[in-house]
Design a protein around this motif. Sequence first.
Motif, PDB file in Angstrom:
ATOM      1  N   HIS A  95       0.839  -1.194   0.000  1.00 18.08           N
ATOM      2  CA  HIS A  95       0.000   0.000   0.000  1.00 18.08           C
ATOM      3  C   HIS A  95       0.875   1.245   0.000  1.00 18.08           C
ATOM      4  O   HIS A  95       2.041   1.211   0.410  1.00 18.08           O
ATOM      5  CB  HIS A  95      -0.899   0.002   1.241  1.00 18.08           C
ATOM      6  N   HIS A  96       0.287   2.352  -0.439  1.00 16.71           N
ATOM      7  CA  HIS A  96       1.013   3.617  -0.505  1.00 16.71           C
ATOM      8  C   HIS A  96       0.159   4.709   0.153  1.00 16.71           C
ATOM      9  O   HIS A  96      -1.038   4.795  -0.099  1.00 16.71           O
ATOM     10  CB  HIS A  96       1.300   4.016  -1.957  1.00 16.71           C
ATOM     11  N   LEU A  97       0.791   5.508   0.968  1.00 15.33           N
ATOM     12  CA  LEU A  97       0.107   6.653   1.573  1.00 15.33           C
ATOM     13  C   LEU A  97       0.962   7.892   1.341  1.00 15.33           C
ATOM     14  O   LEU A  97       2.120   7.945   1.760  1.00 15.33           O
ATOM     15  CB  LEU A  97      -0.106   6.434   3.076  1.00 15.33           C
ATOM     16  N   THR A  98       0.377   8.870   0.656  1.00 10.37           N
ATOM     17  CA  THR A  98       1.096  10.102   0.360  1.00 10.37           C
ATOM     18  C   THR A  98       0.705  11.185   1.355  1.00 10.37           C
ATOM     19  O   THR A  98      -0.480  11.490   1.522  1.00 10.37           O
ATOM     20  CB  THR A  98       0.793  10.585  -1.070  1.00 10.37           C
ATOM     21  N   ILE A  99       1.704  11.742   2.016  1.00 11.74           N
ATOM     22  CA  ILE A  99       1.507  12.866   2.927  1.00 11.74           C
ATOM     23  C   ILE A  99       1.984  14.120   2.196  1.00 11.74           C
ATOM     24  O   ILE A  99       3.189  14.320   2.019  1.00 11.74           O
ATOM     25  CB  ILE A  99       2.304  12.678   4.234  1.00 11.74           C
ATOM     26  N   PRO A 100       1.076  14.980   1.726  1.00  5.86           N
ATOM     27  CA  PRO A 100       1.506  16.185   1.012  1.00  5.86           C
ATOM     28  C   PRO A 100       2.274  17.144   1.916  1.00  5.86           C
ATOM     29  O   PRO A 100       2.047  17.197   3.129  1.00  5.86           O
ATOM     30  CB  PRO A 100       0.175  16.810   0.554  1.00  5.86           C
ATOM     31  N   GLU A 101       3.168  17.914   1.323  1.00 11.63           N
ATOM     32  CA  GLU A 101       3.930  18.908   2.072  1.00 11.63           C
ATOM     33  C   GLU A 101       2.993  19.960   2.637  1.00 11.63           C
ATOM     34  O   GLU A 101       2.010  20.355   2.006  1.00 11.63           O
ATOM     35  CB  GLU A 101       4.969  19.588   1.176  1.00 11.63           C
ATOM     36  N   GLY A 102       3.318  20.416   3.833  1.00 10.57           N
ATOM     37  CA  GLY A 102       2.581  21.537   4.408  1.00 10.57           C
ATOM     38  C   GLY A 102       1.332  21.178   5.185  1.00 10.57           C
ATOM     39  O   GLY A 102       0.614  22.079   5.635  1.00 10.57           O
TER      40      GLY A 102
END
Length: 325
Positions: A110-117
């Motif tokens: 699985h992949h979880l993207t945490i956006p900047e900011g």
Amino acid sequence: MKSLLRALLAIVLVAALACGGAYAWFLHWLDVPGPSQQNVTLIVPRGAHVGQIARLLADAGVAGDARLLELAAWQTGLGPHLKAGEYAFAPGETPRAALERIAAGRVVVHHLTIPEGLSTFEIRRLVSGDAALSGDWPKEAVPEGSLLPETYNFIHGDTRGELLARMRKAQQDLLARLWPERAADLPLASPEQAVILASIVEAETPLAAERPRVAGVYLNRLKRGMKLQADPTVIYGITHGDPEQQRPLTRADLGQDTPWNTYANAGLPPTPINHPGRASLAAVLQPEQNDFLYFVANGRGGHVFAETYDQHLRNVAAYRASQKR
């Protein structure tokens, strides 16, 4: 006596041929596409024995017969090596391929993207909402700015605490590399102060190419003892990172007495206001060398920069005029 012997031999021969035929059919069955006509994802629980795994595969349509699949697991020698985890099977995957997949532990990633900011509030919402993770959000506080925004891979059953620990370590490792390589004469006493300023830069501009310039502006102001006057810090003092509390700033907001109000207080705020990404951290530690002290939005996603207050006022007037068109 001879006729009886011939009959017995004939029976043995027929039985042998029948067994050989059955075995040949079984070997053929191992490589025949399974009945499923769509992608199938299933979870093999910890402690499941071969018969249970075979039943799971049969019930999911990956294999047609659980008893044959269990026999196949032992015949191929894969039975003792079947592993727990989440597996994805293609339409028509053969029994042999399915068993080999589980024995090799080729689980779904699985992949979880945490956006900047993002703020801690927002990251908690993302991490808590991913059903493939297990466990609760840790009870101990997750300080603002302590996690590195990035895309993280994990497997079903990994805990939220483990994922957060990886995010925290990734940020610590990045700072350990960037801080010793920082530009000379920065008015920053510690990596923690660098993170605070990087979070402001992160909030001020979405343009990666602009971040070293924005960082340069704020560092110039710090060197001169000027207040940062950063709107995002005022917003954080009001919302504490809760996006549902955000609203347009008013003139009264600029006078609110919060530790994060950089219009009212000199220097850096006491904590970061979000979790800055790699580009903003790098921009603060290797800023553009410039003489700019001010900037204002240009209406196109970027900013116009100025060295003097008079020039800044002209830029502000131009921006306001463009907004009325």
